[in-house]
Design a protein around this motif. Structure first.
Motif, PDB file in Angstrom:
ATOM      1  N   ASP A   1      -6.248   7.910  -6.043  1.00 16.81           N
ATOM      2  CA  ASP A   1      -5.806   6.559  -5.689  1.00 16.81           C
ATOM      3  C   ASP A   1      -4.841   6.587  -4.504  1.00 16.81           C
ATOM      4  N   ALA A   2      -3.954   7.573  -4.484  1.00 18.05           N
ATOM      5  CA  ALA A   2      -2.990   7.677  -3.384  1.00 18.05           C
ATOM      6  C   ALA A   2      -3.708   7.908  -2.057  1.00 18.05           C
ATOM      7  N   ILE A   3      -4.722   8.753  -2.064  1.00 17.16           N
ATOM      8  CA  ILE A   3      -5.461   9.051  -0.833  1.00 17.16           C
ATOM      9  C   ILE A   3      -6.188   7.807  -0.326  1.00 17.16           C
ATOM     10  N   ILE A   4      -6.830   7.079  -1.228  1.00 22.10           N
ATOM     11  CA  ILE A   4      -7.569   5.886  -0.809  1.00 22.10           C
ATOM     12  C   ILE A   4      -6.609   4.811  -0.297  1.00 22.10           C
ATOM     13  N   ALA A   5      -5.507   4.598  -1.022  1.00 27.52           N
ATOM     14  CA  ALA A   5      -4.529   3.593  -0.580  1.00 27.52           C
ATOM     15  C   ALA A   5      -3.929   3.969   0.769  1.00 27.52           C
TER      16      ALA A   5
ATOM     17  N   LEU B   1       0.827  -1.205   0.000  1.00 29.09           N
ATOM     18  CA  LEU B   1       0.000   0.000   0.000  1.00 29.09           C
ATOM     19  C   LEU B   1       0.867   1.263   0.000  1.00 29.09           C
ATOM     20  N   LEU B   2       1.895   1.284   0.842  1.00 24.33           N
ATOM     21  CA  LEU B   2       2.779   2.451   0.906  1.00 24.33           C
ATOM     22  C   LEU B   2       3.515   2.653  -0.417  1.00 24.33           C
ATOM     23  N   LEU B   3       3.955   1.562  -1.014  1.00 23.48           N
ATOM     24  CA  LEU B   3       4.638   1.646  -2.299  1.00 23.48           C
ATOM     25  C   LEU B   3       3.681   2.149  -3.382  1.00 23.48           C
ATOM     26  N   PHE B   4       2.413   1.747  -3.293  1.00 24.25           N
ATOM     27  CA  PHE B   4       1.406   2.217  -4.247  1.00 24.25           C
ATOM     28  C   PHE B   4       1.210   3.723  -4.103  1.00 24.25           C
ATOM     29  N   VAL B   5       1.160   4.203  -2.871  1.00 24.00           N
ATOM     30  CA  VAL B   5       1.035   5.650  -2.635  1.00 24.00           C
ATOM     31  C   VAL B   5       2.225   6.389  -3.242  1.00 24.00           C
ATOM     32  N   VAL B   6       3.430   5.878  -2.988  1.00 25.66           N
ATOM     33  CA  VAL B   6       4.638   6.500  -3.544  1.00 25.66           C
ATOM     34  C   VAL B   6       4.578   6.526  -5.068  1.00 25.66           C
TER      35      VAL B   6
END
Length: 500
Positions: free
Chosen positions: A173-177, A85-90
């Motif tokens: 997407d970043a906010i939801i993840a 999840l953190l990598l997805f946000v990045v």
């Protein structure tokens, strides 16, 4: 260990975290092709360069999806899921802040690793937190979330591009993840497989990339380099050596990425090849349609209009879902797969007839036929890939089919784009109008996809006489989600219960 003989429902926290993240990942994946023209215009990057934002994502996903599940088994599924999840946000932030095509591609490479990790570990978290009918209910909801995300992605992407610019999709997407991170940490218990070897097949993961990257590079650039030029041949040689090295490495690995013994199972092999072909055809078609519909020389649709233009195909695939498993049970999985590929091939052959004077209405019929056909082929193949192996091998079989899905997408997008670009450029050089040249490129790429679909009919031989199980809600969910992920249709014993 989760006992499949006990009925246990998944907790609300793990259900929300897994389902919401799966919806976001699948929506993001299917939306990106709609965004490519807008990204190209804003950043000054060519569509050819941005193609790697699509194929690169899938290449990394193919290499990582099985490895990420193994990492979760060893180091903790919740921990690896949160890292995903953190990598997805990045990755979303990197893409949204990109000042050129290279930034978008780098972000998408990171996103490929993150997305595959989220999907693999999210499923594992659900499986270990539930059992029996409760597990099937959780998997059904997860599959439904994945299917909704994949179907709605192009429309969501179109809405956000028109409302906020192409960066909006990635910020949302970043906010939801990011919101899924505290939800997971606070509500999901850690689990790992204490009996599993702590060995991670890093070499196998790297060799998947060594085999696939040069192959996709050769498919993408071979038209410009020359198919018998030294760079193209060198890429192909490296790909072959990488594949051979992968087989050798898997035979020696303590915990192999792919259990080669499973490849003796004809039904699994046939189903996996069917999944590869369907994923390739769907991803290549969406790539071609997005560019063709939005090109100023053809329909000049906005991203939102292009997203809406894909709805008939999405609606047809959703509509056919409840009928897929009953039909497969009635006529057999291999007959359903062959029928589906035959219908898909017919639809692509109609698109082969595309000319510059076609209106959008001319696309609707063949797109519906393709969606219904490929959905019909994909659902039974996805179910057969896990139903044809013993219960303790379901996870490994699922990993193989999910890897094939990424491989098919990357190879077919590269091949279809190369054919389309080569024909379009040749027609333009011959003096044809831009609209005629683009139509010819789309036509020839459709012929390639028709040939691939026709090849799928031959899988009738490999898949044998496998028949599907009696249909239930989980089978319908598995069929709906099968374009993005293979999910089991029977309770799975997941080693390693909660540890904290």
């Amino acid at each position: 260990m989760t006992d499949t003989g006990v009925q246990k429902s998944a907790g609300l926290g793990v259900l929300l975290a897994a389902c919401v993240s799966a919806l976001v990942v699948n929506a993001n994946t299917s939306a990106v092709t709609i965004l490519l023209p807008a990204i190209s215009a804003d950043l000054g990057a060519s569509i050819g360069q941005l193609q790697w934002a699509v194929t690169g994502y899938m290449l990394v996903g193919a290499a990582v999806i099985v490895t990420s599940g193994a990492l979760g088994d060893v180091f903790g599924r919740r921990r690896v899921f949160v890292l995903g999840l953190l990598l997805f946000v990045v990755s979303c932030v990197v893409i949204a802040l990109a000042q050129g095509g290279a930034g978008v591609i780098v972000g998408r490479l990171i996103q490929g690793a993150a997305g595959s990790t989220i999907l693999a570990c999210g499923m594992s978290l659900l499986s270990v937190d539930s059992s029996g009918a409760g597990q099937m209910k959780a998997i059904t909801l997860w599959g439904a979330a994945s299917a909704v995300g994949a179907a709605a992605g192009p429309l969501i992407g179109g809405v956000l591009v028109d409302a906020t610019g192409w960066q909006g999709l990635f910020w949302v997407d970043a906010i939801i993840a990011a919101g899924c991170v505290p939800l997971t940490v606070l509500t999901v218990k850690e689990s790992r497989d204490l009996d599993r070897s702590r060995s991670i097949d890093v070499l196998g993961t790297l060799l998947v990339a060594v085999a696939l990257v040069p192959l996709v590079l050769a498919l993408s650039e071979g038209g410009d380099w020359g198919w018998f030029s030294l760079p193209t041949l060198l890429c192909l040689v490296i790909a072959v050596l990488g594949a051979a090295g992968f087989v050798a490495a898997e035979r020696r690995a303590a915990a192999p990425l792919v259990d080669l013994a499973l490849l003796r199972n004809r039904v699994l092999v046939g189903a996996t090849l069917a999944i590869l072909l369907v994923a390739g055809a769907i991803n290549a078609l969406m790539y071609l349609l997005s560019l063709y519909f939005q090109d100023p020389a053809t329909f000049a649709l906005s991203p939102l209009q292009a997203g809406l233009a894909t709805l008939p195909a999405a609606a047809a695939m959703i509509a056919i879902t409840p009928l897929i498993t009953p039909l497969a049970v009635r006529i057999g999985s291999r007959a359903a797969v062959a029928l589906g590929f035959g219908l898909g091939a017919a639809g692509f052959l109609v698109l082969f007839l595309v000319t510059a004077d076609w209106t959008y209405a001319g696309f609707v019929g063949p797109l519906i036929a393709i969606a219904v056909g490929l959905g019909l082929a994909n659902g039974p193949a996805s179910s057969a890939s896990t139903a044809a192996v013993p219960a303790d091998e379901v996870g490994a079989a699922s990993g193989i089919s999910n890897m094939a899905r990424y491989v098919g997408g990357s190879l077919f997008v590269a091949a279809a784009a190369t054919v389309s670009n080569a024909v379009t450029d040749a027609r333009r050089e011959a003096g044809e109008s831009a609209a005629d040249a683009l139509a010819a490129g789309f036509s020839r790429a459709s012929l390639l996809l028709a040939a691939a679909s026709a090849l799928g009919v031959a899988l009738l031989v490999l898949m044998g006489r496998h028949r599907g199980e009696r249909p239930g809600a989980v089978h319908r969910s598995a069929a709906a989600a099968s374009t993005s992920h293979t999910i089991p249709t029977r309770p799975v014993v997941t080693p390693g219960g909660p540890t904290s």
